[in-house]
Design a protein around this motif. Structure first.
Motif, PDB file in Angstrom:
ATOM      1  N   GLY A  94     -11.942  18.805   9.675  1.00  0.00           N
ATOM      2  CA  GLY A  94     -10.758  19.615   9.940  1.00  0.00           C
ATOM      3  C   GLY A  94      -9.530  18.815  10.340  1.00  0.00           C
ATOM      4  N   GLN A  95      -9.695  17.535  10.643  1.00  0.00           N
ATOM      5  CA  GLN A  95      -8.562  16.710  11.046  1.00  0.00           C
ATOM      6  C   GLN A  95      -7.945  16.015   9.835  1.00  0.00           C
ATOM      7  N   GLU A  96      -6.703  15.621   9.987  1.00  0.00           N
ATOM      8  CA  GLU A  96      -6.013  14.916   8.912  1.00  0.00           C
ATOM      9  C   GLU A  96      -6.115  13.418   9.124  1.00  0.00           C
ATOM     10  N   LEU A  97      -6.285  12.713   8.025  1.00  0.00           N
ATOM     11  CA  LEU A  97      -6.371  11.251   8.047  1.00  0.00           C
ATOM     12  C   LEU A  97      -5.235  10.669   7.238  1.00  0.00           C
ATOM     13  N   HIS A 150       0.847  -1.189   0.000  1.00  0.00           N
ATOM     14  CA  HIS A 150       0.000   0.000   0.000  1.00  0.00           C
ATOM     15  C   HIS A 150       0.883   1.241   0.000  1.00  0.00           C
ATOM     16  N   TYR A 151       0.330   2.335  -0.460  1.00  0.00           N
ATOM     17  CA  TYR A 151       1.011   3.602  -0.243  1.00  0.00           C
ATOM     18  C   TYR A 151       0.052   4.531   0.480  1.00  0.00           C
ATOM     19  N   TRP A 152       0.607   5.371   1.340  1.00  0.00           N
ATOM     20  CA  TRP A 152      -0.179   6.203   2.234  1.00  0.00           C
ATOM     21  C   TRP A 152      -0.122   7.667   1.818  1.00  0.00           C
ATOM     22  N   LYS A 153      -1.224   8.354   2.021  1.00  0.00           N
ATOM     23  CA  LYS A 153      -1.315   9.798   1.780  1.00  0.00           C
ATOM     24  C   LYS A 153      -2.041  10.421   2.976  1.00  0.00           C
ATOM     25  N   ILE A 154      -1.729  11.665   3.252  1.00  0.00           N
ATOM     26  CA  ILE A 154      -2.421  12.411   4.309  1.00  0.00           C
ATOM     27  C   ILE A 154      -3.469  13.290   3.642  1.00  0.00           C
ATOM     28  N   ARG A 155      -4.709  13.192   4.112  1.00  0.00           N
ATOM     29  CA  ARG A 155      -5.809  13.984   3.578  1.00  0.00           C
ATOM     30  C   ARG A 155      -6.584  14.608   4.739  1.00  0.00           C
ATOM     31  N   LYS A 156      -7.108  15.810   4.500  1.00  0.00           N
ATOM     32  CA  LYS A 156      -7.871  16.523   5.514  1.00  0.00           C
ATOM     33  C   LYS A 156      -9.366  16.354   5.243  1.00  0.00           C
ATOM     34  N   VAL A 157     -10.156  16.138   6.325  1.00  0.00           N
ATOM     35  CA  VAL A 157     -11.611  16.013   6.205  1.00  0.00           C
ATOM     36  C   VAL A 157     -12.189  17.415   6.052  1.00  0.00           C
ATOM     37  N   SER A 158     -12.908  17.650   4.951  1.00  0.00           N
ATOM     38  CA  SER A 158     -13.457  18.973   4.671  1.00  0.00           C
ATOM     39  C   SER A 158     -14.686  19.261   5.539  1.00  0.00           C
ATOM     40  N   LYS A 159     -15.170  20.508   5.479  1.00  0.00           N
ATOM     41  CA  LYS A 159     -16.321  20.926   6.288  1.00  0.00           C
ATOM     42  C   LYS A 159     -17.594  20.181   5.913  1.00  0.00           C
ATOM     43  N   ASP A 160     -17.660  19.664   4.681  1.00  0.00           N
ATOM     44  CA  ASP A 160     -18.844  18.903   4.275  1.00  0.00           C
ATOM     45  C   ASP A 160     -18.658  17.399   4.500  1.00  0.00           C
ATOM     46  N   CYS A 161     -17.671  17.038   5.328  1.00  0.00           N
ATOM     47  CA  CYS A 161     -17.427  15.651   5.765  1.00  0.00           C
ATOM     48  C   CYS A 161     -16.902  14.750   4.650  1.00  0.00           C
ATOM     49  N   PHE A 162     -16.187  15.305   3.690  1.00  0.00           N
ATOM     50  CA  PHE A 162     -15.630  14.493   2.619  1.00  0.00           C
ATOM     51  C   PHE A 162     -14.117  14.543   2.628  1.00  0.00           C
ATOM     52  N   VAL A 163     -13.520  13.442   2.167  1.00  0.00           N
ATOM     53  CA  VAL A 163     -12.077  13.340   1.988  1.00  0.00           C
ATOM     54  C   VAL A 163     -11.838  13.076   0.507  1.00  0.00           C
ATOM     55  N   SER A 164     -10.976  13.871  -0.119  1.00  0.00           N
ATOM     56  CA  SER A 164     -10.645  13.669  -1.531  1.00  0.00           C
ATOM     57  C   SER A 164      -9.404  12.801  -1.638  1.00  0.00           C
ATOM     58  N   PHE A 165      -9.467  11.817  -2.532  1.00  0.00           N
ATOM     59  CA  PHE A 165      -8.324  10.923  -2.734  1.00  0.00           C
ATOM     60  C   PHE A 165      -8.384  10.352  -4.140  1.00  0.00           C
ATOM     61  N   ASN A 166      -7.329  10.555  -4.902  1.00  0.00           N
ATOM     62  CA  ASN A 166      -7.224  10.042  -6.273  1.00  0.00           C
ATOM     63  C   ASN A 166      -8.415  10.447  -7.142  1.00  0.00           C
ATOM     64  N   GLY A 167      -8.845  11.684  -7.033  1.00  0.00           N
ATOM     65  CA  GLY A 167      -9.920  12.187  -7.879  1.00  0.00           C
ATOM     66  C   GLY A 167     -11.315  11.793  -7.455  1.00  0.00           C
ATOM     67  N   LYS A 168     -11.447  11.129  -6.317  1.00  0.00           N
ATOM     68  CA  LYS A 168     -12.763  10.737  -5.813  1.00  0.00           C
ATOM     69  C   LYS A 168     -12.955  11.321  -4.431  1.00  0.00           C
ATOM     70  N   ARG A 169     -14.228  11.459  -4.032  1.00  0.00           N
ATOM     71  CA  ARG A 169     -14.557  11.983  -2.708  1.00  0.00           C
ATOM     72  C   ARG A 169     -15.237  10.896  -1.896  1.00  0.00           C
ATOM     73  N   TYR A 170     -14.812  10.768  -0.653  1.00  0.00           N
ATOM     74  CA  TYR A 170     -15.341   9.758   0.246  1.00  0.00           C
ATOM     75  C   TYR A 170     -15.886  10.445   1.496  1.00  0.00           C
ATOM     76  N   SER A 171     -17.085  10.047   1.932  1.00  0.00           N
ATOM     77  CA  SER A 171     -17.660  10.656   3.129  1.00  0.00           C
ATOM     78  C   SER A 171     -16.978  10.099   4.371  1.00  0.00           C
TER      79      SER A 171
END
Length: 79
Positions: free
Chosen positions: A30-33, A2-23
């Motif tokens: 506001g926290q990083e995942l 696997h490879y890991w990336k750090i992403r921040k949870v937006s105000k609308d409760c979504f995380v963007s990763f590889n061109g897709k959005r995940y709730s």
């Protein structure tokens, strides 16, 4: 692998990763995942990964139903 990336949870409760959005959960806004994407060997197709995920989900549901039935049986026979 696997490879890991750090992403921040937006105000609308979504995380963007590889061109897709995940709730994600509201309490993490506001926290990083730490997000991972599986590395697929060249002979493995994304459909195989989806099929395996479906199989795991079905096993999870089956386990839940078994526990539920055992608890119901225990409740009625010990009532």
């Amino acid at each position: 692998m696997h490879y890991w990336k750090i992403r921040k949870v937006s105000k609308d409760c979504f995380v963007s990763f590889n061109g897709k959005r995940y709730s994600y959960l509201f309490r993490y806004v506001g926290q990083e995942l730490k997000v991972k994407k599986p590395y697929l060997p060249s002979d493995q197709k994304p459909q195989d990964v989806k099929l395996e995920a479906c199989k795991q989900f079905i096993l999870l549901i089956e386990n839940f139903l078994v526990v539920l039935l055992l608890n119901l049986a225990n409740f009625f026979f010990n009532f």
